[in-house]
Design a protein around this motif. Structure first.
Motif, PDB file in Angstrom:
ATOM      1  N   VAL A   1       8.427 -29.108  76.299  1.00  0.00           N
ATOM      2  CA  VAL A   1       7.810 -30.041  75.544  1.00  0.00           C
ATOM      3  C   VAL A   1       6.154 -29.599  75.421  1.00  0.00           C
ATOM      4  O   VAL A   1       5.401 -30.477  74.898  1.00  0.00           O
ATOM      5  N   ARG A   2       5.865 -28.712  76.292  1.00  0.00           N
ATOM      6  CA  ARG A   2       4.484 -28.167  76.070  1.00  0.00           C
ATOM      7  C   ARG A   2       4.332 -27.004  75.133  1.00  0.00           C
ATOM      8  O   ARG A   2       5.124 -26.379  74.690  1.00  0.00           O
ATOM      9  N   TRP A   3       3.049 -26.747  75.009  1.00  0.00           N
ATOM     10  CA  TRP A   3       2.842 -25.601  73.945  1.00  0.00           C
ATOM     11  C   TRP A   3       3.571 -24.347  74.271  1.00  0.00           C
ATOM     12  O   TRP A   3       4.332 -23.617  73.386  1.00  0.00           O
ATOM     13  N   PRO A   4       3.487 -23.775  75.421  1.00  0.00           N
ATOM     14  CA  PRO A   4       4.208 -22.594  75.905  1.00  0.00           C
ATOM     15  C   PRO A   4       5.861 -22.578  75.457  1.00  0.00           C
ATOM     16  O   PRO A   4       6.482 -21.580  74.799  1.00  0.00           O
ATOM     17  N   GLY A   5       6.288 -23.840  75.820  1.00  0.00           N
ATOM     18  CA  GLY A   5       7.833 -24.004  75.536  1.00  0.00           C
ATOM     19  C   GLY A   5       8.170 -23.894  73.921  1.00  0.00           C
ATOM     20  O   GLY A   5       9.282 -23.337  73.514  1.00  0.00           O
ATOM     21  N   PHE A   6       7.359 -24.639  73.424  1.00  0.00           N
ATOM     22  CA  PHE A   6       7.710 -24.666  71.677  1.00  0.00           C
ATOM     23  C   PHE A   6       7.314 -23.322  71.186  1.00  0.00           C
ATOM     24  O   PHE A   6       8.289 -22.783  70.476  1.00  0.00           O
ATOM     25  N   LEU A   7       6.205 -22.705  71.567  1.00  0.00           N
ATOM     26  CA  LEU A   7       5.944 -21.255  70.916  1.00  0.00           C
ATOM     27  C   LEU A   7       6.999 -20.299  71.697  1.00  0.00           C
ATOM     28  O   LEU A   7       7.525 -19.350  70.747  1.00  0.00           O
ATOM     29  N   ALA A   8       7.695 -20.316  72.608  1.00  0.00           N
ATOM     30  CA  ALA A   8       8.807 -19.671  73.079  1.00  0.00           C
ATOM     31  C   ALA A   8      10.073 -19.833  72.369  1.00  0.00           C
ATOM     32  O   ALA A   8      10.769 -19.014  71.936  1.00  0.00           O
ATOM     33  N   LEU A   9      10.302 -21.023  72.095  1.00  0.00           N
ATOM     34  CA  LEU A   9      11.529 -21.503  71.256  1.00  0.00           C
ATOM     35  C   LEU A   9      11.403 -21.008  69.854  1.00  0.00           C
ATOM     36  O   LEU A   9      12.199 -20.306  69.244  1.00  0.00           O
ATOM     37  N   LEU A  10      10.154 -21.014  69.367  1.00  0.00           N
ATOM     38  CA  LEU A  10       9.990 -20.739  68.031  1.00  0.00           C
ATOM     39  C   LEU A  10       9.955 -18.988  67.752  1.00  0.00           C
ATOM     40  O   LEU A  10      10.444 -18.677  66.851  1.00  0.00           O
ATOM     41  N   ALA A  11       9.509 -18.224  68.864  1.00  0.00           N
ATOM     42  CA  ALA A  11       9.375 -16.836  68.849  1.00  0.00           C
ATOM     43  C   ALA A  11      11.020 -16.314  69.168  1.00  0.00           C
ATOM     44  O   ALA A  11      11.343 -15.464  68.230  1.00  0.00           O
ATOM     45  N   CYS A  12      11.493 -17.013  69.779  1.00  0.00           N
ATOM     46  CA  CYS A  12      13.069 -16.607  69.911  1.00  0.00           C
ATOM     47  C   CYS A  12      13.761 -16.733  68.441  1.00  0.00           C
ATOM     48  O   CYS A  12      14.635 -16.139  68.257  1.00  0.00           O
ATOM     49  N   TYR A  13      13.772 -17.851  67.965  1.00  0.00           N
ATOM     50  CA  TYR A  13      14.255 -18.281  66.848  1.00  0.00           C
ATOM     51  C   TYR A  13      14.129 -17.522  65.744  1.00  0.00           C
ATOM     52  O   TYR A  13      14.961 -16.744  65.180  1.00  0.00           O
ATOM     53  N   ILE A  14      12.630 -17.252  65.387  1.00  0.00           N
ATOM     54  CA  ILE A  14      12.318 -16.212  64.352  1.00  0.00           C
ATOM     55  C   ILE A  14      12.550 -14.624  64.820  1.00  0.00           C
ATOM     56  O   ILE A  14      13.136 -13.950  63.624  1.00  0.00           O
TER      57      ILE A  14
END
Length: 513
Positions: free
Chosen positions: A17-30
């Motif tokens: 739920v923090r910035w690093p987690g969201f960015l990691a999720l988004l990077a993996c998805y893309i």
């Protein structure tokens, strides 16, 4: 052991739920979907064929029905990565990433609970057109979605922070939106009306610095509207597509328009609205307004936005005579719905268990999308319908090359041949009678090249009349009377279908060289 596992799960949840987690999720998805796109098929996608064709040049207009920004961006992507499927996919998934990023940035400003912010930002993936359809098609619509998300986020910054740079950024976002797709004016119009309905947003729009927003917007869009905009093309689309059966009696047209609008709204939001209501049924009864960051009542802002948008689309039916709406036209109308729904969830209250259920659904949906993509692009008929991504255009292009075509000008019978041959013969210029209004720039004076005329064999054994006429009018070349050759190959992953192309390769003739 159980306590340790619970502690690890809580730690992972807190990180996500923090910035690093969201960015990691988004990077993996893309990264995953980008890799899938490149691995599953070398064929150019349905909507990409036109954009790949137009991006042979930089000009004020291409396809008169659409603004030019996506094509400009693709032109740049081709310059960076070459004329390849990877360059096409890079632009699309970069814009998809930006859309989710701006949703998340908005959600962080709207919700005090970071869990709600994360789920609100990820929930658009449960909209079919956003979570699955984007992988099958869409070009300008992807840019439109990113522009809408960016505009809403920057407006929140203007209202909550009110820095001069925010007003400038709002002008940039609006300019990009107006150059993305024609649904955007309705979006920014409804959002502006909504912002005028409450303080402090009304106060922000009365600030003299809003002139900076207007100046920046005008600077970005005025050249296009002076030199590239074709009002007749937009008018023809409106009358030919949105006013089907325009000669029908008024009330019959209204009934048809309302019916297609209701279907479009329901279909666009599926299956998100079904899933969201099943997991958070109390959201519909939400009465109170939770305290949110920045003092802005974001729920009220979005309610006014949807009311203004409803007035716009209904005016289209009752006043403008629109009789036909498609679900894929609903992006500017409903793309902010996930943020609004989670305003209701926050106001109604929720249990951690229901949040976990929603997370599980998001995970299952992500896996299902990947499985569906694999099934469609590898399983073959009957899973892929027309199976355009399995058509062996690259293989047929190589066969034509082996028979002596070394490059020059390619004149194709349809956009799918043209778009795929644009990638296969990246050093050649390519045109098609399907888009006779677009002829790429001629080669440099004295440049040597051949003239390849190619069409689908189903259109006949001789050069189709429309293609022959286009060849004469656009390239001052007579239809070839030489021997017609054929190439044929089976669709990938199936022996049930084959694709045959007929072609004539000539020395330079007219400006076809």
């Amino acid at each position: 052991m159980t306590a340790a596992n619970n502690g690890s799960a809580r730690g992972l949840a807190e990180w996500l739920v923090r910035w690093p987690g969201f960015l990691a999720l988004l990077a993996c998805y893309i990264a995953l979907h980008f890799a899938l796109r490149l691995a599953l098929s070398p064929t150019v996608g349905v909507d990409d064929v036109a954009e790949g064709l137009f991006a042979q040049s930089l000009q004020w207009t291409y396809y008169p029905r659409q603004p030019p920004l996506y094509t400009w961006l693709l032109w740049g992507s081709f310059r960076l990565f070459g004329v390849t499927v990877a360059a096409l996919a890079f632009l699309k998934y970069a814009l998809v990433a930006l859309g989710y990023l701006f949703f998340y940035l908005s959600a962080r400003r709207m919700f005090a609970d970071r869990r709600i912010a994360l789920l609100a930002a990820l929930s658009p993936s449960l909209i079919y057109a956003v979570g699955y359809g984007v992988h099958l098609g869409f070009t300008n619509t992807v840019l439109l979605t990113a522009a809408c998300a960016a505009t809403f986020y920057v407006l929140l910054r203007v209202i909550q922070d009110g820095r001069t740079g925010d007003y400038v950024a709002l002008g940039v976002a609006i300019g990009i939106g107006l150059l993305s797709k024609w649904g955007y004016p309705a979006f920014i119009g409804a959002l502006s009306v909504a912002a005028l309905m409450q303080e402090p947003s009304r106060r922000s729009l009365r600030d003299p610095r809003i002139l900076l927003t207007l100046i920046v917007t005008a600077a970005l869009v005025t050249p296009y509207f002076l030199w590239g905009f074709h009002s007749s093309a937009v008018h023809n689309v409106f009358n030919g597509v949105m006013r089907r059966g325009g000669q029908a009696p008024y009330f019959a047209g209204v009934a048809t328009g309302l019916q297609t609008l209701a279907i479009a709204i329901t279909m666009f939001l599926a299956p998100l609205w079904l899933i969201a209501l099943a997991i958070f049924p109390k959201a519909l009864a939400a009465r109170r307004h939770a305290a949110r960051p920045g003092g802005l009542d974001s729920r009220r802002l979005l309610e006014h936005f949807f009311l203004a948008m409803l007035v716009i689309v209904l005016a289209g039916v009752f006043i403008a005579g629109i009789t036909f709406y498609k679900s894929r036209w609903m992006h500017p109308v409903l793309i902010l719905f996930p943020l609004y729904f989670f305003c209701l969830v926050e106001d109604a209250g929720f249990s951690p268990r229901r949040l976990r259920v929603f997370v599980a659904v998001l995970a299952v949906a992500a896996v299902a999308v990947i499985a569906a993509r694999l099934l469609q692009d590898v399983g073959g008929p009957p899973f892929c319908g027309k199976c355009r991504m399995l058509r062996p255009y690259p293989e047929l292009a190589r066969e034509i090359e082996s028979r002596g075509f070394s490059g020059g000008t390619i004149v194709a019978g349809d956009e799918h041949i043209a778009g795929n041959f644009r990638v296969a013969f990246s050093g050649s210029r390519v045109a098609t009678s399907k888009y006779a209004f677009y002829v790429p720039p001629p080669p440099a004076p004295g440049a040597a090249g051949q003239c390849l005329v190619v069409w689908d064999a189903h259109d006949g054994d001789a050069v189709p009349p429309a293609l022959a006429q286009f060849l004469k009018e656009a390239f001052d070349a007579e239809p070839p009377d030489g021997p017609v050759q054929s190439v044929e190959a089976p669709y990938r992953h199936t022996d049930l279908r084959t694709l045959r192309l007929d072609f004539v390769a000539l020395p330079a003739t007219g400006t076809c060289r």
